[in-house]
Design a protein around this motif. Structure first.
Motif, PDB file in Angstrom:
ATOM      1  N   PRO A 194      43.006  55.159  40.213  1.00 18.55           N
ATOM      2  CA  PRO A 194      44.418  55.246  39.806  1.00 18.55           C
ATOM      3  C   PRO A 194      45.346  54.285  40.533  1.00 18.55           C
ATOM      4  CG  PRO A 194      43.497  57.439  40.242  1.00 18.55           C
ATOM      5  CD  PRO A 194      42.538  56.443  40.783  1.00 18.55           C
ATOM      6  N   VAL A 195      44.902  53.704  41.653  1.00 15.81           N
ATOM      7  CA  VAL A 195      45.769  52.834  42.446  1.00 15.81           C
ATOM      8  C   VAL A 195      45.616  51.371  42.051  1.00 15.81           C
ATOM      9  CG1 VAL A 195      46.554  52.413  44.822  1.00 15.81           C
ATOM     10  CG2 VAL A 195      45.325  54.501  44.295  1.00 15.81           C
ATOM     11  N   VAL A 196      44.648  51.044  41.183  1.00 16.42           N
ATOM     12  CA  VAL A 196      44.363  49.649  40.854  1.00 16.42           C
ATOM     13  C   VAL A 196      45.601  48.893  40.372  1.00 16.42           C
ATOM     14  CG1 VAL A 196      43.095  48.175  39.246  1.00 16.42           C
ATOM     15  CG2 VAL A 196      41.906  49.985  40.479  1.00 16.42           C
ATOM     16  N   PRO A 197      46.457  49.442  39.481  1.00 17.98           N
ATOM     17  CA  PRO A 197      47.641  48.671  39.063  1.00 17.98           C
ATOM     18  C   PRO A 197      48.577  48.296  40.208  1.00 17.98           C
ATOM     19  CG  PRO A 197      47.241  50.472  37.543  1.00 17.98           C
ATOM     20  CD  PRO A 197      46.317  50.682  38.698  1.00 17.98           C
ATOM     21  N   GLN A 198      48.630  49.114  41.261  1.00 18.82           N
ATOM     22  CA  GLN A 198      49.499  48.799  42.397  1.00 18.82           C
ATOM     23  C   GLN A 198      48.916  47.717  43.294  1.00 18.82           C
ATOM     24  OE1 GLN A 198      50.060  53.459  43.055  1.00 18.82           O
ATOM     25  NE2 GLN A 198      51.372  52.298  44.431  1.00 18.82           N
ATOM     26  N   LEU A 199      47.629  47.407  43.127  1.00 17.20           N
ATOM     27  CA  LEU A 199      46.980  46.407  43.978  1.00 17.20           C
ATOM     28  C   LEU A 199      47.088  44.999  43.414  1.00 17.20           C
ATOM     29  CD1 LEU A 199      43.658  48.349  44.761  1.00 17.20           C
ATOM     30  CD2 LEU A 199      45.796  48.384  46.044  1.00 17.20           C
ATOM     31  N   ILE A 200      47.528  44.853  42.184  1.00 15.70           N
ATOM     32  CA  ILE A 200      47.509  43.540  41.529  1.00 15.70           C
ATOM     33  C   ILE A 200      48.473  42.577  42.215  1.00 15.70           C
ATOM     34  CG2 ILE A 200      47.832  42.318  39.363  1.00 15.70           C
ATOM     35  CD1 ILE A 200      45.385  44.201  39.557  1.00 15.70           C
ATOM     36  N   ILE A 201      49.685  43.025  42.512  1.00 11.98           N
ATOM     37  CA  ILE A 201      50.669  42.127  43.135  1.00 11.98           C
ATOM     38  C   ILE A 201      50.207  41.668  44.519  1.00 11.98           C
ATOM     39  CG2 ILE A 201      53.014  41.993  44.044  1.00 11.98           C
ATOM     40  CD1 ILE A 201      53.955  43.616  41.704  1.00 11.98           C
ATOM     41  N   PRO A 202      49.715  42.560  45.412  1.00 13.64           N
ATOM     42  CA  PRO A 202      49.188  42.050  46.691  1.00 13.64           C
ATOM     43  C   PRO A 202      48.017  41.087  46.519  1.00 13.64           C
ATOM     44  CG  PRO A 202      49.588  44.402  46.837  1.00 13.64           C
ATOM     45  CD  PRO A 202      49.766  44.035  45.401  1.00 13.64           C
ATOM     46  N   ILE A 203      47.139  41.354  45.549  1.00 17.27           N
ATOM     47  CA  ILE A 203      46.004  40.452  45.317  1.00 17.27           C
ATOM     48  C   ILE A 203      46.496  39.087  44.850  1.00 17.27           C
ATOM     49  CG2 ILE A 203      43.985  40.058  43.857  1.00 17.27           C
ATOM     50  CD1 ILE A 203      43.516  43.087  43.866  1.00 17.27           C
ATOM     51  N   MET A 231      34.354  52.337  36.699  1.00 15.81           N
ATOM     52  CA  MET A 231      35.468  51.945  35.828  1.00 15.81           C
ATOM     53  C   MET A 231      36.492  51.044  36.519  1.00 15.81           C
ATOM     54  SD  MET A 231      34.666  53.360  32.989  1.00 15.81           S
ATOM     55  CE  MET A 231      36.179  53.171  32.046  1.00 15.81           C
ATOM     56  N   ILE A 232      36.300  50.716  37.806  1.00 19.51           N
ATOM     57  CA  ILE A 232      37.275  49.859  38.477  1.00 19.51           C
ATOM     58  C   ILE A 232      37.200  48.435  37.929  1.00 19.51           C
ATOM     59  CG2 ILE A 232      37.946  48.859  40.699  1.00 19.51           C
ATOM     60  CD1 ILE A 232      37.150  51.433  42.036  1.00 19.51           C
ATOM     61  N   GLY A 233      35.983  47.962  37.658  1.00 25.50           N
ATOM     62  CA  GLY A 233      35.835  46.636  37.084  1.00 25.50           C
ATOM     63  C   GLY A 233      36.504  46.522  35.724  1.00 25.50           C
ATOM     64  N   GLU A 234      36.391  47.566  34.904  1.00 27.57           N
ATOM     65  CA  GLU A 234      37.046  47.545  33.598  1.00 27.57           C
ATOM     66  C   GLU A 234      38.556  47.672  33.734  1.00 27.57           C
ATOM     67  OE1 GLU A 234      35.374  50.262  30.809  1.00 27.57           O
ATOM     68  OE2 GLU A 234      33.314  49.893  31.452  1.00 27.57           O
ATOM     69  N   ALA A 235      39.029  48.377  34.756  1.00 25.86           N
ATOM     70  CA  ALA A 235      40.476  48.512  34.954  1.00 25.86           C
ATOM     71  C   ALA A 235      41.120  47.195  35.367  1.00 25.86           C
ATOM     72  CB  ALA A 235      40.755  49.593  36.005  1.00 25.86           C
ATOM     73  N   GLU A 283      32.179  40.171  35.478  1.00 22.85           N
ATOM     74  CA  GLU A 283      31.559  40.237  34.155  1.00 22.85           C
ATOM     75  C   GLU A 283      30.589  41.408  34.048  1.00 22.85           C
ATOM     76  OE1 GLU A 283      28.846  37.493  31.127  1.00 22.85           O
ATOM     77  OE2 GLU A 283      29.251  36.833  33.179  1.00 22.85           O
ATOM     78  N   ILE A 284      29.809  41.642  35.108  1.00 22.53           N
ATOM     79  CA  ILE A 284      28.810  42.713  35.060  1.00 22.53           C
ATOM     80  C   ILE A 284      29.472  44.084  34.961  1.00 22.53           C
ATOM     81  CG2 ILE A 284      26.993  43.860  36.401  1.00 22.53           C
ATOM     82  CD1 ILE A 284      26.281  41.095  37.541  1.00 22.53           C
ATOM     83  N   HIS A 285      30.546  44.282  35.717  1.00 23.26           N
ATOM     84  CA  HIS A 285      31.178  45.602  35.795  1.00 23.26           C
ATOM     85  C   HIS A 285      32.453  45.706  34.958  1.00 23.26           C
ATOM     86  CE1 HIS A 285      28.578  46.971  39.139  1.00 23.26           C
ATOM     87  NE2 HIS A 285      28.628  45.706  39.530  1.00 23.26           N
ATOM     88  N   GLY A 286      32.797  44.667  34.208  1.00 22.59           N
ATOM     89  CA  GLY A 286      34.044  44.678  33.459  1.00 22.59           C
ATOM     90  C   GLY A 286      33.931  45.130  32.030  1.00 22.59           C
ATOM     91  N   GLY A 287      32.733  45.470  31.568  1.00 26.66           N
ATOM     92  CA  GLY A 287      32.587  45.923  30.192  1.00 26.66           C
ATOM     93  C   GLY A 287      32.403  44.752  29.230  1.00 26.66           C
ATOM     94  N   GLU A 288      32.479  45.069  27.940  1.00 28.24           N
ATOM     95  CA  GLU A 288      32.175  44.081  26.907  1.00 28.24           C
ATOM     96  C   GLU A 288      33.275  43.035  26.743  1.00 28.24           C
ATOM     97  OE1 GLU A 288      33.771  46.972  23.271  1.00 28.24           O
ATOM     98  OE2 GLU A 288      31.665  46.358  23.391  1.00 28.24           O
ATOM     99  N   ASP A 289      34.491  43.328  27.185  1.00 27.74           N
ATOM    100  CA  ASP A 289      35.597  42.380  27.033  1.00 27.74           C
ATOM    101  C   ASP A 289      35.779  41.481  28.251  1.00 27.74           C
ATOM    102  OD1 ASP A 289      36.187  43.430  24.549  1.00 27.74           O
ATOM    103  OD2 ASP A 289      37.567  44.936  25.380  1.00 27.74           O
TER     104      ASP A 289
END
Length: 307
Positions: A194-203, A231-235, A283-289
């Motif tokens: 659930p915290v992944v969206p908050q990590l994008i700006i620091p990354i 599901m973190i890779g897909e997020a 790519e491996i953990h991000g799903g088909e897209d």
């Protein structure tokens, strides 16, 4: 790649940074404190004047760092590009007299030039004593002593702060943020997704510094982030447009040494190889897209799954 990461032994990523600093002090004896030079140039934020904070402005020197200023009597020092740029690549350029100082050259694009590292939230919180962490000095290579159980931390509050501290280049901030981030990712479990969206700006901010040391640290953290839960890779897929453009610039930056030995492989400081490893994990953990989105941002990437 995933199995190699799981079975890799040796010092921790934070300990590797300490070892690298010690090695630089041995090799470059005349440049013992490179961070100090970055502070003078304004690339790294300066610390407080004392443990009690900054001195009053009316009681300190107007230029406490005594930065060198270029003199107006030497205007040639102020020009960072080529001379006579107003006639560069034009017909009059070929007809200029021989008294011209230098031939006209286009200015450097500066795509890989280091950017200014702004003050981090991690530094502000640590200086105020708001972080439940301290250095455990009894360990070889350095460890952290958490004042509370990591499982009881509010990840929505603390994990973005520790990610923001990955831009630090000065200890103890750098060591605390790097080691603290790995500890939280290792023990986070279902709290991380659930915290992944908050990590994008620091990354994104850390990668955009274009500092190879900070970028390699962040790439290792991204690999651990993808492997830390389901599901973190897909997020992360919807945020590729914020994360990947900078990687496209440094993707081909490898150490070309022919048949010589690269003794720093265990430290994993080669940014080109790290980017390739990270994209493969995405790519491996991000799903088909995942592949089509990576290919859109980095056209030279070749799939490790479809092949």
């Amino acid at each position: 790649t995933e199995m190699a990461m799981a079975t890799r032994k040796g010092p921790s990523p934070a300990g590797t940074l300490l070892i690298e600093d010690a090695l630089k002090k041995i090799v470059h004896k005349n440049n013992i404190a490179p961070v100090k030079g970055d502070k003078h140039s304004g690339l790294v934020p300066t610390g407080s004047h004392s443990v009690f904070g900054d001195y009053p402005p009316d009681l300190i020197h107007p230029d406490p760092w005594k930065k060198m200023t270029r003199s107006a009597s030497g205007p040639e020092l102020l020009n960072t590009g080529g001379m006579n740029q107003h006639v560069a690549f034009t017909v009059p350029q070929n007809c200029r007299p021989h008294t011209a100082i230098l031939p006209s050259t286009p200015p450097r694009a500066g795509s890989t030039r280091r950017r200014v590292i702004t003050r981090t939230e991690f530094r502000r919180f640590y200086d105020r004593g708001d972080l439940p962490v301290q250095i455990f000095h009894g360990a070889v290579g350095g460890k952290l002593a958490w004042k509370v159980d990591i499982e009881k931390l509010d990840y929505h509050h603390y994990l973005p702060i520790f990610f923001d501290g990955l831009r630090e280049k000065e200890d103890p901030y750098r060591f605390l943020s790097v080691q603290g981030t790995y500890d939280m990712l290792q023990n986070g479990g279902s709290k991380i997704l659930p915290v992944v969206p908050q990590l994008i700006i620091p990354i994104k901010t850390a990668l955009n510094t274009r500092d190879t040391e900070i970028m390699t640290t962040m790439l290792k953290v991204l690999q651990s982030l993808v492997l830390s839960g389901e599901m973190i890779g897909e997020a992360l897929v919807p945020y590729y447009r914020q994360i990947l453009p900078v990687l496209n610039i440094f993707k081909s930056k490898n150490i070309n040494i022919g048949d010589q030995m690269d003794y720093s492989q265990r430290k994993r400081m080669n940014i080109g190889e790290l980017i390739s490893e990270t994209l493969e994990l995405f790519e491996i953990h991000g799903g088909e897209d995942a592949f089509i989105n990576i290919k859109y941002m980095i056209p030279t990437y070749e799939s490790c799954v479809l092949a």
